[in-house]
Design a protein around this motif. Sequence first.
Motif, PDB file in Angstrom:
ATOM      1  N   GLY A 162      53.758   6.141 -16.381  1.00 20.02           N
ATOM      2  CA  GLY A 162      52.894   7.321 -16.766  1.00 20.02           C
ATOM      3  C   GLY A 162      51.829   7.952 -15.682  1.00 20.02           C
ATOM      4  O   GLY A 162      51.510   8.875 -15.348  1.00 20.02           O
ATOM      5  N   LEU A 163      51.424   6.715 -14.958  1.00 23.35           N
ATOM      6  CA  LEU A 163      50.295   6.607 -14.079  1.00 23.35           C
ATOM      7  C   LEU A 163      50.960   7.632 -12.797  1.00 23.35           C
ATOM      8  O   LEU A 163      50.079   8.289 -12.207  1.00 23.35           O
ATOM      9  CB  LEU A 163      49.761   5.473 -13.469  1.00 23.35           C
ATOM     10  CG  LEU A 163      48.370   5.472 -12.548  1.00 23.35           C
ATOM     11  CD1 LEU A 163      47.644   6.149 -13.563  1.00 23.35           C
ATOM     12  CD2 LEU A 163      48.176   3.854 -12.453  1.00 23.35           C
ATOM     13  N   LEU A 164      52.125   7.545 -12.350  1.00 23.49           N
ATOM     14  CA  LEU A 164      52.675   8.270 -11.485  1.00 23.49           C
ATOM     15  C   LEU A 164      52.643   9.812 -11.703  1.00 23.49           C
ATOM     16  O   LEU A 164      52.574  10.523 -10.926  1.00 23.49           O
ATOM     17  CB  LEU A 164      54.155   7.651 -10.861  1.00 23.49           C
ATOM     18  CG  LEU A 164      53.708   6.406  -9.572  1.00 23.49           C
ATOM     19  CD1 LEU A 164      53.453   5.239 -10.233  1.00 23.49           C
ATOM     20  CD2 LEU A 164      55.244   6.403  -8.988  1.00 23.49           C
ATOM     21  N   LEU A 165      53.007  10.160 -12.968  1.00 20.93           N
ATOM     22  CA  LEU A 165      53.205  11.179 -13.468  1.00 20.93           C
ATOM     23  C   LEU A 165      52.233  11.928 -13.752  1.00 20.93           C
ATOM     24  O   LEU A 165      52.027  13.545 -14.055  1.00 20.93           O
ATOM     25  CB  LEU A 165      54.271  11.431 -14.461  1.00 20.93           C
ATOM     26  CG  LEU A 165      55.827  10.841 -14.303  1.00 20.93           C
ATOM     27  CD1 LEU A 165      56.397  10.481 -15.792  1.00 20.93           C
ATOM     28  CD2 LEU A 165      56.399  11.799 -13.341  1.00 20.93           C
ATOM     29  N   PHE A 166      50.958  11.412 -13.988  1.00 22.93           N
ATOM     30  CA  PHE A 166      49.620  12.057 -14.347  1.00 22.93           C
ATOM     31  C   PHE A 166      49.426  13.189 -13.514  1.00 22.93           C
ATOM     32  O   PHE A 166      48.781  14.289 -14.163  1.00 22.93           O
ATOM     33  CB  PHE A 166      48.592  11.052 -14.671  1.00 22.93           C
ATOM     34  CG  PHE A 166      47.484  11.504 -15.291  1.00 22.93           C
ATOM     35  CD1 PHE A 166      47.283  11.867 -16.529  1.00 22.93           C
ATOM     36  CD2 PHE A 166      46.352  11.795 -14.336  1.00 22.93           C
ATOM     37  CE1 PHE A 166      46.138  12.235 -17.333  1.00 22.93           C
ATOM     38  CE2 PHE A 166      45.333  12.007 -15.228  1.00 22.93           C
ATOM     39  CZ  PHE A 166      45.166  12.468 -16.643  1.00 22.93           C
ATOM     40  N   PRO A 167      49.328  13.100 -12.375  1.00 20.72           N
ATOM     41  CA  PRO A 167      48.646  14.298 -11.519  1.00 20.72           C
ATOM     42  C   PRO A 167      49.504  15.738 -11.886  1.00 20.72           C
ATOM     43  O   PRO A 167      48.858  16.645 -11.992  1.00 20.72           O
ATOM     44  CB  PRO A 167      48.760  13.841 -10.030  1.00 20.72           C
ATOM     45  CG  PRO A 167      48.749  12.442 -10.073  1.00 20.72           C
ATOM     46  CD  PRO A 167      49.602  11.999 -11.330  1.00 20.72           C
ATOM     47  N   GLU A 168      50.907  15.530 -12.137  1.00 21.24           N
ATOM     48  CA  GLU A 168      51.651  16.706 -12.191  1.00 21.24           C
ATOM     49  C   GLU A 168      51.481  17.379 -13.642  1.00 21.24           C
ATOM     50  O   GLU A 168      51.274  18.408 -13.698  1.00 21.24           O
ATOM     51  CB  GLU A 168      53.000  16.545 -11.965  1.00 21.24           C
ATOM     52  CG  GLU A 168      53.803  17.688 -12.169  1.00 21.24           C
ATOM     53  CD  GLU A 168      55.369  17.415 -12.205  1.00 21.24           C
ATOM     54  OE1 GLU A 168      56.398  18.254 -11.903  1.00 21.24           O
ATOM     55  OE2 GLU A 168      55.672  16.005 -11.976  1.00 21.24           O
ATOM     56  N   TYR A 169      51.171  16.400 -14.522  1.00 17.64           N
ATOM     57  CA  TYR A 169      50.768  16.684 -15.783  1.00 17.64           C
ATOM     58  C   TYR A 169      49.469  17.567 -16.049  1.00 17.64           C
ATOM     59  O   TYR A 169      49.404  18.456 -16.797  1.00 17.64           O
ATOM     60  CB  TYR A 169      50.721  15.482 -16.816  1.00 17.64           C
ATOM     61  CG  TYR A 169      50.109  15.877 -18.128  1.00 17.64           C
ATOM     62  CD1 TYR A 169      51.084  16.391 -19.253  1.00 17.64           C
ATOM     63  CD2 TYR A 169      48.793  15.549 -18.454  1.00 17.64           C
ATOM     64  CE1 TYR A 169      50.491  16.600 -20.362  1.00 17.64           C
ATOM     65  CE2 TYR A 169      48.167  15.603 -19.673  1.00 17.64           C
ATOM     66  CZ  TYR A 169      49.114  16.328 -20.690  1.00 17.64           C
ATOM     67  OH  TYR A 169      48.634  16.518 -22.039  1.00 17.64           O
ATOM     68  N   VAL A 170      48.545  17.172 -15.253  1.00 15.16           N
ATOM     69  CA  VAL A 170      47.138  17.658 -15.034  1.00 15.16           C
ATOM     70  C   VAL A 170      47.297  19.130 -14.524  1.00 15.16           C
ATOM     71  O   VAL A 170      46.747  20.008 -14.826  1.00 15.16           O
ATOM     72  CB  VAL A 170      46.163  16.817 -14.182  1.00 15.16           C
ATOM     73  CG1 VAL A 170      44.780  17.501 -14.244  1.00 15.16           C
ATOM     74  CG2 VAL A 170      45.969  15.515 -15.279  1.00 15.16           C
ATOM     75  N   PHE A 171      48.065  19.013 -13.211  1.00 12.86           N
ATOM     76  CA  PHE A 171      48.152  20.437 -12.614  1.00 12.86           C
ATOM     77  C   PHE A 171      48.923  21.595 -13.361  1.00 12.86           C
ATOM     78  O   PHE A 171      48.674  22.632 -13.138  1.00 12.86           O
ATOM     79  CB  PHE A 171      49.023  20.082 -11.073  1.00 12.86           C
ATOM     80  CG  PHE A 171      48.471  19.281 -10.338  1.00 12.86           C
ATOM     81  CD1 PHE A 171      47.085  19.047 -10.240  1.00 12.86           C
ATOM     82  CD2 PHE A 171      49.150  18.441  -9.401  1.00 12.86           C
ATOM     83  CE1 PHE A 171      46.374  18.101  -9.214  1.00 12.86           C
ATOM     84  CE2 PHE A 171      48.586  17.557  -8.507  1.00 12.86           C
ATOM     85  CZ  PHE A 171      47.178  17.436  -8.193  1.00 12.86           C
ATOM     86  N   LYS A 172      49.507  21.077 -14.132  1.00  8.39           N
ATOM     87  CA  LYS A 172      50.637  22.025 -15.016  1.00  8.39           C
ATOM     88  C   LYS A 172      50.055  22.147 -16.569  1.00  8.39           C
ATOM     89  O   LYS A 172      50.749  22.314 -17.405  1.00  8.39           O
ATOM     90  CB  LYS A 172      51.902  21.542 -14.699  1.00  8.39           C
ATOM     91  CG  LYS A 172      52.593  22.021 -13.557  1.00  8.39           C
ATOM     92  CD  LYS A 172      54.145  21.762 -13.319  1.00  8.39           C
ATOM     93  CE  LYS A 172      54.690  22.005 -11.818  1.00  8.39           C
ATOM     94  NZ  LYS A 172      56.132  21.736 -11.887  1.00  8.39           N
ATOM     95  N   ARG A 173      48.962  21.649 -16.707  1.00  9.16           N
ATOM     96  CA  ARG A 173      48.458  21.561 -18.143  1.00  9.16           C
ATOM     97  C   ARG A 173      48.226  22.742 -18.765  1.00  9.16           C
ATOM     98  O   ARG A 173      48.795  22.938 -20.022  1.00  9.16           O
ATOM     99  CB  ARG A 173      47.053  20.721 -18.210  1.00  9.16           C
ATOM    100  CG  ARG A 173      46.007  21.667 -17.587  1.00  9.16           C
ATOM    101  CD  ARG A 173      44.761  20.890 -17.295  1.00  9.16           C
ATOM    102  NE  ARG A 173      43.651  21.616 -16.822  1.00  9.16           N
ATOM    103  CZ  ARG A 173      43.423  21.852 -15.308  1.00  9.16           C
ATOM    104  NH1 ARG A 173      44.426  21.320 -14.650  1.00  9.16           N
ATOM    105  NH2 ARG A 173      42.737  22.576 -14.864  1.00  9.16           N
ATOM    106  N   SER A 174      48.448  23.968 -18.225  1.00 11.52           N
ATOM    107  CA  SER A 174      48.401  25.310 -18.799  1.00 11.52           C
ATOM    108  C   SER A 174      49.859  25.502 -19.309  1.00 11.52           C
ATOM    109  O   SER A 174      49.723  26.541 -20.304  1.00 11.52           O
ATOM    110  CB  SER A 174      47.941  26.261 -17.931  1.00 11.52           C
ATOM    111  OG  SER A 174      48.799  26.267 -16.823  1.00 11.52           O
ATOM    112  N   THR A 175      50.736  25.072 -18.723  1.00  7.34           N
ATOM    113  CA  THR A 175      52.178  25.378 -19.368  1.00  7.34           C
ATOM    114  C   THR A 175      52.859  24.048 -19.835  1.00  7.34           C
ATOM    115  O   THR A 175      54.094  24.108 -19.861  1.00  7.34           O
ATOM    116  CB  THR A 175      52.771  25.899 -18.156  1.00  7.34           C
ATOM    117  OG1 THR A 175      52.930  24.997 -16.981  1.00  7.34           O
ATOM    118  CG2 THR A 175      52.383  27.308 -17.449  1.00  7.34           C
TER     119      THR A 175
END
Length: 569
Positions: A23-36
């Motif tokens: 999950g730590l590796l995926l976290f930035p993308e989750y934050v970047f696309k949090r609106s969708t």
Amino acid sequence: MSKLSIRFFRWGIPIALFFLFNGLLLFPEYVFKRSTTTFFPSSRLVSDPIIGDIKLLFIRDNADLFRLIGEIILWTLFVFWISRWKKPKSGKLFATLSYLIFLSYHWYYLVSFKLYGEPPNILNDLVLVQEVLPLFLRELGFFNILTIIGVLLFFILLFWGIYLVIRKTIQLLQDISNKTLYITSAGLGLLLLIWIVGVNWTYNASKDRASWKSLHWITPEIKTSFSSTKSLDIKEAEKAYRSAFSKPMSRKPNIYLFFLESYGSVVQLLKEEGPMYDSLMINLESQLRRADWKVASTYSLAPVIGGRSWLSFTSALTGIDISNHLYFNELLSTQYNFPHLVRYLNHQGYHTYRMKTMSNQKQSTAISYALTDRFYAFDQWIKYDDIPYQGFKYDMLGGIPDQYAINYFEEHILDDDKQPFFFFSINMSSHAPWTTIPPFLENWRLLDSMQKLNALDGTAEKSLDESMRYYLSIEYVLKVMVQFILNKVDDEALVILVGDHQPPGMTFLCEGIMNEFAVPLHIISKNQQMMEGLLQNSFAPSLLLQPERSISMRHLEIYDLILKMMNDG
């Protein structure tokens, strides 16, 4: 602690280890696309007609933290069995270093996609880090020894933190029986096998995006990032443009070429702000038409998606597709006498201006710009210190409002005795992160007297979401440009407004709707013949474009377009 609790705890350690580091590796993308994006797995894709919603386990358009990274599954298995080594210290260090490499690269990959909308190229980005990043940080005032120490300290602490977690985990795993470890390892291996088969079976390359796969592999991305670029081939372009020098221009209007920072087609696709943009463009076009200005617009494909404006406007000025910094360097260092648009106009008797309002032009910065100055060959380059702005600084890049900069140029720098002229500029007020939008005033001179923010001085937009801040910056710059045209531009002039690239980090809104490289291009003139020629060549007779409109224009064709308009084409 009961036997059930102990068993659950023992099984929970390896599972928690995997989900933590995956999950730590995926976290930035989750934050970047949090609106969708939703936290738990979900998808807006249509279910498979045969397996139904099971497909969404393997293919989904949601950037949740429950997707899998193949290398982390294998890495987790490796950490499991380090606990059985008699001397596990070397294994701990290797596990820490390998994970830090995966983490650093994947975050770099995700940030590159966030900023530029495309996979990174390490060879190209190393040049950017060496040549461009220091200049940019200097202009922000951040490039100093403390910044370098801070970055190094961050990675040291990150390495140490990962090492401590791995060491503690291995200590706990040593208390787990071999049977439990075998079962857990077999379970992870089976999970990987199921996801490999499931993703390969359900993925349709013609319909699905690679980013929708719920199983990712980092190693192929690293390999792709090291791919080399072909050498820049400019012989035919150079021959064609040099031959144009011998032909006199049929018409010689004053030309304004404004590259508008972050003005991309994304602005039309925003859920709430898109309709506001449509209304704005209709209103601005009405103002222009009432003053007898004619408009023509189309989409043009920029060479980059987000960021690196200099590649975009250099493509337009040279007629060459400059899609990476390696090409840019090659062009500037080996082709400084290239017959680009500025040299062509200089040869035709134009006086050429360029304006750049970024601040902090220190000696090292000036030396670095000497090469670009030689290449572009503008007669006069207006920089930050040439504009005596005294008002509030609206951004960290210099803070001069666009309205002030272009009006000051027109009244105090433009030489009326040197006609015709070509004016090129890329604005700053719509540059990310769009935190404070300057006020739009009837009298631009009042900006000098505004020393702080209040209800009349501008709008502090930090409390608004990113899409609204972005829209307001675009609204501001378009209003400024139309006001400038109506008040300052002579009736015979040609004005070109074009986006440099999409707003960084928002390109995902284009997915499945329109080309991610598409940005608006507007031509504004009172010359009926010239504008009718544009309408016969795929331009629309309006400022507002429809997203479904076909796209045939590229930024590298702007040079040719200007030549045709100046020669009855």
